[in-house]
Design a protein around this motif. Structure first.
Motif, PDB file in Angstrom:
ATOM      1  N   THR A   1       0.903  -1.160   0.136  1.00 21.85           N
ATOM      2  CA  THR A   1      -0.112   0.140   0.057  1.00 21.85           C
ATOM      3  C   THR A   1       0.779   1.356   0.071  1.00 21.85           C
ATOM      4  O   THR A   1       1.822   1.381   0.731  1.00 21.85           O
TER       5      THR A   1
ATOM      6  N   SER B   1      -5.422   6.444   8.058  1.00 20.11           N
ATOM      7  CA  SER B   1      -6.046   5.418   7.829  1.00 20.11           C
ATOM      8  C   SER B   1      -5.568   4.049   7.687  1.00 20.11           C
ATOM      9  O   SER B   1      -5.645   3.086   8.042  1.00 20.11           O
ATOM     10  N   HIS B   2      -4.944   4.126   6.460  1.00 18.57           N
ATOM     11  CA  HIS B   2      -3.943   3.010   6.101  1.00 18.57           C
ATOM     12  C   HIS B   2      -3.011   2.326   7.098  1.00 18.57           C
ATOM     13  O   HIS B   2      -2.967   1.254   7.591  1.00 18.57           O
TER      14      HIS B   2
ATOM     15  N   GLU C   1      -5.609   1.318  10.400  1.00 21.91           N
ATOM     16  CA  GLU C   1      -6.250  -0.081   9.926  1.00 21.91           C
ATOM     17  C   GLU C   1      -5.156  -1.196   9.812  1.00 21.91           C
ATOM     18  O   GLU C   1      -5.773  -2.287  10.142  1.00 21.91           O
ATOM     19  N   SER C   2      -3.999  -1.156   9.014  1.00 19.32           N
ATOM     20  CA  SER C   2      -3.467  -2.262   8.675  1.00 19.32           C
ATOM     21  C   SER C   2      -2.296  -2.379   9.852  1.00 19.32           C
ATOM     22  O   SER C   2      -1.363  -3.339   9.459  1.00 19.32           O
ATOM     23  N   ASP C   3      -2.125  -1.520  10.813  1.00 17.74           N
ATOM     24  CA  ASP C   3      -0.909  -1.474  11.709  1.00 17.74           C
ATOM     25  C   ASP C   3       0.280  -1.398  10.987  1.00 17.74           C
ATOM     26  O   ASP C   3       1.208  -1.921  11.289  1.00 17.74           O
ATOM     27  N   PHE C   4       0.390  -0.564  10.099  1.00 20.57           N
ATOM     28  CA  PHE C   4       1.688  -0.271   9.470  1.00 20.57           C
ATOM     29  C   PHE C   4       2.751   0.759  10.050  1.00 20.57           C
ATOM     30  O   PHE C   4       2.194   1.731  10.954  1.00 20.57           O
TER      31      PHE C   4
END
Length: 507
Positions: A289, A302-303, A306-309
Motif C-alpha cells: 500500500t 487510515s492506512h 487500520e493495517s498496523d503499518f
C-alpha cells in the motif's frame, strides 16, 4: 496487430531522426538493400556475405532481427525505449520496408511510422512488460502476457493494466533457444528456467551449471535468476547488446560497456554474478500500500492505523518512491509546527534498495530503520522489506537444521543401545575408525530385523524406514545454505518433524 521493440542505436543516435521524420530505423549500416530478400535464409545469406568473420550465433541473431524488421505489418505497434532517459516512444507502422541509399550509413533501413506517444514515463509500464522491452536486442517482439493490448492501453490511456495470469514455460532448453531466436526475448519464472535442466532448487552448483548452459546458447537472463524469488519472472534474450554492427566492426558491443537507460552503471555477465543471498529472494510484502505525495493525509493515517503499518511508502503518480511516512516522521513534523499534508510529514531520506543487492550489505539499514523500501530500476516501489521479514526468514532457514540435528542426536542415542558386535559390518567399521554415522548409514541398522526387534519400538518398521529415507534426502539437499529456503520442500520438513516426534517417544 503485433507489438515490437526497436531501439534507436547503442547511444541513441537514431532516436531524434526517427521521431523528427516519422520513421523506425534498423541500423546495420554495412548491410545493403534487403528488398530482394523473400525469406529468413535470404537475409541470412546477405548478412553472412556482409560479415564473413562474425560468429555463427551473432549471424543468427542479426538475420532474425532484420527479418522481423522486413516482415512487420503496417499497423503494428512499435516501442522505442529512449537511451539514457526514463521515457519511451510508442508509434504505429504506416509503411513498408524501404532502403534509402541517399541517407547516412545507419539510417538507410527504414519504415514510416506515426509516433503517437513520444515521452511516456517508463514508470507507467509494469515491471514485467518493461523487462521484456529491455532485451539486449535492437529489434524484438513483445508477444506474451497480453503485450499488444497493454501497449495499446498505454497509447490510449497512459497506463499499463498489467497481467496476472500464468506464463507457460518452454518444453526444454532447445525450445527456449528457439523462442528467443524467433521473438528476441522469452519470459518465464526462475523456477521454470532451472526446471528446464531438471532442477527445483538453486544451489551454487545448479546456478553455475545453468549459467554455463545459457552462455553456450548465447543467452542471458535479466534479472539474474539467482536474485529473485523462484516464482518471479525473468527475461531471457540474446547475450548481445545492441545486436547490430558497430563502427568498430561486426562484433556486438561488450555487455559490460553498455550503460542502461534505467540508471545502472553496468550490467553483469553471468560469470560476474555473486552467488550470495539477494534481497529479491526473500518473501517480503510486494502488494504494498502506498500514498501519493499530494494525497490526503487522513488517508495515510487510515492506512497506517487500520493495517498496523509502521511505515507507508510515498510515491508520485507513476509509483516512483518519494519517501516514506512513519509515526516518527509525523511526530517530528508536528513538533516543528508542520504536518498538515503528506508532503510535510514525508521522510525523504528513507532507505531504498534494489532486489539484486546483497542482503547482508543492507543489514545495518534494516537495523537502523526497521525497513527497506524496495524499488526497481526506475525507482518504482515494488515492496517493503522489514526486520520482521528477516526474523521470519531466519526461522525458516534455521528450524530445519535444528530438527535434523535432534533427529541425528536421538538416532545416535538409539544406536548406543546395541552391542557393537551385533551391528552390520559396515557400521562397525565406521565406528571403529571414529567416523560420523550418516543418516544413510542408520538405514542399514534399522532395516535389520533382529536389531529392530531388540528396540521393541511400537512403530511399523517399513513406515519408519520410509520416513528416514525422506529425511536423509532432505538432509542432503540442505547441507548448504542455498538461495532457496527449506520451505521449498515443506513436505520434507514436515516428515522430519514427524520422525522426530516418533524418536522423542523412545530415544
Amino acid at each position: 496487430m503485433r507489438a515490437w521493440t526497436i531501439r534507436g542505436g547503442s547511444q541513441g543516435e537514431r532516436e531524434a531522426i526517427a521521431l523528427d521524420q516519422g520513421l523506425v530505423i534498423a541500423g546495420w549500416k554495412e548491410v545493403g538493400n534487403l528488398s530482394a530478400c523473400k525469406s529468413l535464409d535470404d537475409v541470412g545469406a546477405l548478412v553472412k556475405e556482409t560479415y564473413p568473420d562474425a560468429a555463427p550465433g551473432t549471424l543468427t541473431s542479426w538475420k532474425h532481427q532484420l527479418w522481423r524488421f522486413l516482415t512487420m505489418d503496417i499497423g503494428d505497434l512499435v516501442v522505442m525505449p529512449r537511451k539514457f532517459q526514463q521515457i519511451v516512444a510508442i508509434g504505429q507502422l504506416t509503411g513498408p520496408y524501404e532502403y534509402r541509399a541517399d541517407q547516412p550509413p545507419g539510417s538507410r533501413h527504414v519504415r514510416t511510422a506515426n509516433w503517437r506517444v513520444r515521452d511516456l514515463d517508463r514508470a507507467a509500464i509494469k515491471g514485467d512488460l518493461r523487462d521484456s522491452m529491455g532485451a539486449y536486442l535492437t529489434i524484438s517482439e513483445l508477444t506474451r502476457r497480453e503485450a499488444v493490448q497493454r501497449v495499446t492501453t498505454l497509447v490510449e490511456e497512459g497506463h499499463d493494466p498489467g497481467y496476472t495470469g500464468a506464463v507457460e514455460p518452454p518444453t526444454d532448453p532447445d525450445a527456449l533457444e528457439t523462442d528467443v531466436a524467433e521473438a528476441g526475448t522469452r519470459q518465464l519464472t526462475a523456477r521454470d528456467l532451472i526446471g528446464l535442466w531438471g532442477w527445483s532448487r538453486r544451489t551454487p552448483g545448479v546456478t553455475e551449471m545453468v549459467d554455463q548452459e545459457l552462455a553456450v546458447r548465447n543467452l542471458t537472463v535479466e534479472p539474474h535468476f539467482n536474485s529473485v524469488r523462484l516464482d518471479d519472472l525473468v527475461t531471457v534474450s540474446s547475450v548481445s547488446d545492441e545486436s547490430e554492427a558497430t563502427d568498430e566492426g561486426p562484433e556486438p558491443e561488450p555487455t559490460l560497456s553498455s550503460q542502461s537507460s534505467s540508471g545502472d552503471s553496468f550490467k553483469k555477465t553471468p560469470a560476474d554474478q555473486d552467488l550470495g543471498w539477494r534481497i529479491g529472494t526473500l518473501p517480503f510484502a510486494r502488494n504494498v500500500t502506498t500514498i501519493t505525495i499530494d494525497g490526503e493525509l487522513g488517508l495515510a493515517y487510515s492506512h497506517m492505523v487500520e493495517s498496523d503499518f509502521s511505515q507507508l511508502p510515498v510515491v508520485d503518480r507513476n509509483g516512483r518512491a518519494r519517501g516514506v511516512v512513519t509515526w516518527q516522521s509525523i511526530a517530528r513534523a508536528k513538533l516543528t509546527g508542520r504536518g498538515d499534508t503528506v508532503a510535510e510529514v514525508t521522510d525523504r531520506n528513507a532507505p531504498t534498495a534494489r532486489e539484486h543487492e546483497e542482503l547482508f550489505s543492507r543489514i545495518q539499514d534494516l537495523r537502523r530503520h526497521g525497513f527497506l523500501v524496495i524499488v526497481d530500476a526506475d525507482h518504482v516501489v515494488t515492496g517493503v522489506l522489514t526486520a520482521s521479514d528477516i526474523a521470519d526468514q531466519l526461522k525458516l532457514r534455521i528450524e530445519p537444521f535444528t530438527l535434523l540435528e535432534e533427529v541425528e542426536l536421538r538416532l545416535r542415542r538409539a544406536l548406543s543401545r546395541f552391542n557393537r558386535a551385533d551391528l552390520p559390518a559396515r557400521t562397525k567399521n565406521i565406528l571403529e575408525n571414529n567416523k560420523q554415522i550418516t543418516l544413510g548409514e542408520y538405514r542399514h541398522v534399522f532395516q535389520d530385523s533382529d536389531l529392530w526387534k531388540q528396540l521393541n519400538w511400537p512403530f511399523d518398521q517399513q513406515n519408519f524406514l520410509d520416513r528416514l529415507d525422506v529425511v536423509k534426502k532432505f538432509r542432503d539437499s540442505v547441507a548448504h545454505w542455498d538461495v532457496d529456503a527449506p520451505e521449498a520442500e515443506s513436505s520434507a520438513v514436515e516428515t522430519t518433524r514427524q520422525l522426530l516426534r516418533l524418536l522423542q517417544l523412545v530415544a
